[in-house]
Scaffold this active site. Sequence first.
Site, PDB file in Angstrom:
ATOM      1  N   GLY A 134     -11.930 -84.971   1.675  1.00 23.14           N
ATOM      2  CA  GLY A 134     -11.979 -83.733   2.458  1.00 23.14           C
ATOM      3  C   GLY A 134     -12.688 -82.645   1.682  1.00 23.14           C
ATOM      4  CB  ALA A 135     -15.986 -81.512   1.872  1.00 25.95           C
ATOM      5  CG  ASP A 153     -20.209 -86.398   9.169  1.00 25.10           C
ATOM      6  OD1 ASP A 153     -20.241 -87.640   9.122  1.00 25.10           O
ATOM      7  OD2 ASP A 153     -21.110 -85.668   8.711  1.00 25.10           O
ATOM      8  NE  ARG A 213     -18.169 -91.480   6.297  1.00 23.74           N
ATOM      9  CZ  ARG A 213     -19.077 -90.690   6.881  1.00 23.74           C
ATOM     10  NH1 ARG A 213     -18.889 -89.387   6.968  1.00 23.74           N
ATOM     11  NH2 ARG A 213     -20.169 -91.203   7.387  1.00 23.74           N
ATOM     12  CB  THR A 254     -14.182 -91.884  -2.900  1.00 21.87           C
ATOM     13  OG1 THR A 254     -13.783 -91.201  -4.072  1.00 21.87           O
ATOM     14  CG2 THR A 254     -13.911 -93.379  -3.084  1.00 21.87           C
TER      15      THR A 254
HETATM   16  P1  FDA Z   1     -13.670 -86.389  -6.649  1.00 22.21           P
HETATM   17  O1  FDA Z   1     -13.965 -85.026  -6.123  1.00 22.21           O
HETATM   18  O2  FDA Z   1     -12.377 -86.640  -7.334  1.00 22.21           O
HETATM   19  O3  FDA Z   1     -14.867 -86.819  -7.576  1.00 22.21           O
HETATM   20  C1  FDA Z   1     -14.874 -88.022  -8.332  1.00 22.21           C
HETATM   21  C2  FDA Z   1     -16.056 -87.992  -9.262  1.00 22.21           C
HETATM   22  O4  FDA Z   1     -17.260 -88.041  -8.513  1.00 22.21           O
HETATM   23  C3  FDA Z   1     -16.160 -86.713 -10.078  1.00 22.21           C
HETATM   24  O5  FDA Z   1     -15.421 -86.814 -11.258  1.00 22.21           O
HETATM   25  C4  FDA Z   1     -17.636 -86.623 -10.320  1.00 22.21           C
HETATM   26  O6  FDA Z   1     -18.032 -87.494 -11.349  1.00 22.21           O
HETATM   27  C5  FDA Z   1     -18.230 -87.161  -9.046  1.00 22.21           C
HETATM   28  N1  FDA Z   1     -18.492 -86.113  -8.061  1.00 22.21           N
HETATM   29  C6  FDA Z   1     -17.818 -85.852  -6.920  1.00 22.21           C
HETATM   30  N2  FDA Z   1     -18.385 -84.857  -6.231  1.00 22.21           N
HETATM   31  C7  FDA Z   1     -19.443 -84.448  -6.963  1.00 22.21           C
HETATM   32  C8  FDA Z   1     -20.440 -83.459  -6.761  1.00 22.21           C
HETATM   33  N3  FDA Z   1     -20.455 -82.673  -5.700  1.00 22.21           N
HETATM   34  N4  FDA Z   1     -21.393 -83.333  -7.706  1.00 22.21           N
HETATM   35  C9  FDA Z   1     -21.413 -84.127  -8.807  1.00 22.21           C
HETATM   36  N5  FDA Z   1     -20.497 -85.097  -9.031  1.00 22.21           N
HETATM   37  C10 FDA Z   1     -19.521 -85.253  -8.120  1.00 22.21           C
HETATM   38  N6  FDA Z   1     -15.848 -84.779   3.649  1.00 22.21           N
HETATM   39  C11 FDA Z   1     -15.367 -84.283   4.813  1.00 22.21           C
HETATM   40  O7  FDA Z   1     -14.536 -83.387   4.804  1.00 22.21           O
HETATM   41  N7  FDA Z   1     -15.799 -84.809   6.009  1.00 22.21           N
HETATM   42  C12 FDA Z   1     -16.687 -85.825   6.077  1.00 22.21           C
HETATM   43  O8  FDA Z   1     -17.041 -86.270   7.167  1.00 22.21           O
HETATM   44  C13 FDA Z   1     -17.192 -86.342   4.858  1.00 22.21           C
HETATM   45  N8  FDA Z   1     -18.100 -87.370   4.848  1.00 22.21           N
HETATM   46  C14 FDA Z   1     -18.455 -87.947   3.648  1.00 22.21           C
HETATM   47  C15 FDA Z   1     -19.283 -89.065   3.654  1.00 22.21           C
HETATM   48  C16 FDA Z   1     -19.568 -89.714   2.467  1.00 22.21           C
HETATM   49  C17 FDA Z   1     -20.439 -90.934   2.482  1.00 22.21           C
HETATM   50  C18 FDA Z   1     -19.007 -89.233   1.240  1.00 22.21           C
HETATM   51  C19 FDA Z   1     -19.241 -89.950  -0.043  1.00 22.21           C
HETATM   52  C20 FDA Z   1     -18.225 -88.119   1.232  1.00 22.21           C
HETATM   53  C21 FDA Z   1     -17.965 -87.446   2.425  1.00 22.21           C
HETATM   54  N9  FDA Z   1     -17.191 -86.295   2.437  1.00 22.21           N
HETATM   55  C22 FDA Z   1     -16.753 -85.798   3.653  1.00 22.21           C
HETATM   56  C23 FDA Z   1     -16.928 -85.545   1.169  1.00 22.21           C
HETATM   57  C24 FDA Z   1     -15.595 -85.909   0.574  1.00 22.21           C
HETATM   58  O9  FDA Z   1     -14.554 -85.415   1.372  1.00 22.21           O
HETATM   59  C25 FDA Z   1     -15.442 -85.323  -0.838  1.00 22.21           C
HETATM   60  O10 FDA Z   1     -15.517 -83.919  -0.771  1.00 22.21           O
HETATM   61  C26 FDA Z   1     -16.469 -85.818  -1.839  1.00 22.21           C
HETATM   62  O11 FDA Z   1     -16.762 -87.165  -1.662  1.00 22.21           O
HETATM   63  C27 FDA Z   1     -15.968 -85.609  -3.308  1.00 22.21           C
HETATM   64  O12 FDA Z   1     -14.793 -86.301  -3.507  1.00 22.21           O
HETATM   65  P2  FDA Z   1     -14.678 -87.715  -4.287  1.00 22.21           P
HETATM   66  O13 FDA Z   1     -13.942 -88.645  -3.386  1.00 22.21           O
HETATM   67  O14 FDA Z   1     -16.011 -88.174  -4.677  1.00 22.21           O
HETATM   68  O15 FDA Z   1     -13.707 -87.461  -5.493  1.00 22.21           O
END
Ligand code: FDA
Length: 309
Positions: free
Chosen positions: A185-186, A131, A181, A228
């Site tokens: 970004g979180a 990760d 992957r 995502t």
């Molecule tokens: P976005 O935040 O735009 O969300 C799109 C839609 O998804 C939202 O409108 C909502 O419907 C839904 N959604 C998203 N998050 C939600 C939540 N918490 N609760 C409810 N609904 C939600 N990050 C990182 O920094 N390092 C890493 O190694 C990883 N690894 C990783 C693995 C996998 C398999 C995933 C899916 C994600 C990660 N992440 C990560 C987290 C990633 O960076 C990101 O923070 C989240 O996936 C949320 O972003 P989205 O791309 O989903 O888009």
Amino acid sequence: MLLKTALLALSERRTVGEAMARLGLTRRLVRRFVAGTTAEDALAVIARLNGEGLAGAVTYLGEHVASEPAALAATQEYVRLLDMIHARNLDGVPSLKLTQLGLDLSPEICRANVVRVAERGSAVGRRVWIDMEGSAYTDRTLALYAELRPRFPLLACVVQSALRRTPLDVERLIELGATVRLCKGAYREPPSVAYPDKADVDRAYGRLATRLLAAQAEGRHVYPAFATHDERMQALARTRAEARAVEPSGYEIQMLLGIRPDLHARLRSEGLTVRVLVPYGEDWYGYFMRRLAERPANLVFLARNLARH
Ligand code: FDA
């Protein structure tokens, strides 16, 4: 945005998590995103997902371990997980954090631990995902990946579209023929390091996805995973792949347990590989708070549970 920043700041304060645990609030709240406390809990969920045609990934929750024995214990848990996954013939792979394997202690301790997990991954033919954590770790994480990848072709890494540096990192990873992957970004980052505006993070995601599916990347055997829940980004990846006639087996979509499960069946029916990451363990706090920060609407869910308590 302010709320998101506040939640991410809280995610770094473990004492808040300990207080929540003391109040007995955790189980119901956390269960949406976390399979349980044991490897058995997580593998039972992965077995169910496999039964639905979904692939699995598993994370033993923990980060920033402060002692060598704790880093070794996390390492041994991942080795044990790989053995269990293999013995049960599950479609599952581990996804681990370097600070859980000792990166804050020393690069040598961390490297030795990653090698232990990667060796078992090679032995049982499973990818091992590393990760990506906060930007203070990006250089060290990608350097260790680049160093170990020739020895362990099943090692895989992560980049974050939020970071301004990522286009350059992606070019280097394409050169390496990496398994990578792409996520948004979180973590809480300063504007000098990451785009403060979500629209820029999304645009960057689109550009990077396009790059990871370009002919040059395919020619170097890059295998991209698009992590995502954003339907627009999933569709963009699929459209780019189709336009270049990349087979559905040439990439995958990854999602987190408890987030947009309603999308799984459609993505599967489109012939895509969908991998769901299943976390487990006692150290749920940082992970849980990052999930809240991603979608402050989740606070309503939190508030409802608190009211019921
Ligand atoms: P976005 O935040 O735009 O969300 C799109 C839609 O998804 C939202 O409108 C909502 O419907 C839904 N959604 C998203 N998050 C939600 C939540 N918490 N609760 C409810 N609904 C939600 N990050 C990182 O920094 N390092 C890493 O190694 C990883 N690894 C990783 C693995 C996998 C398999 C995933 C899916 C994600 C990660 N992440 C990560 C987290 C990633 O960076 C990101 O923070 C989240 O996936 C949320 O972003 P989205 O791309 O989903 O888009």
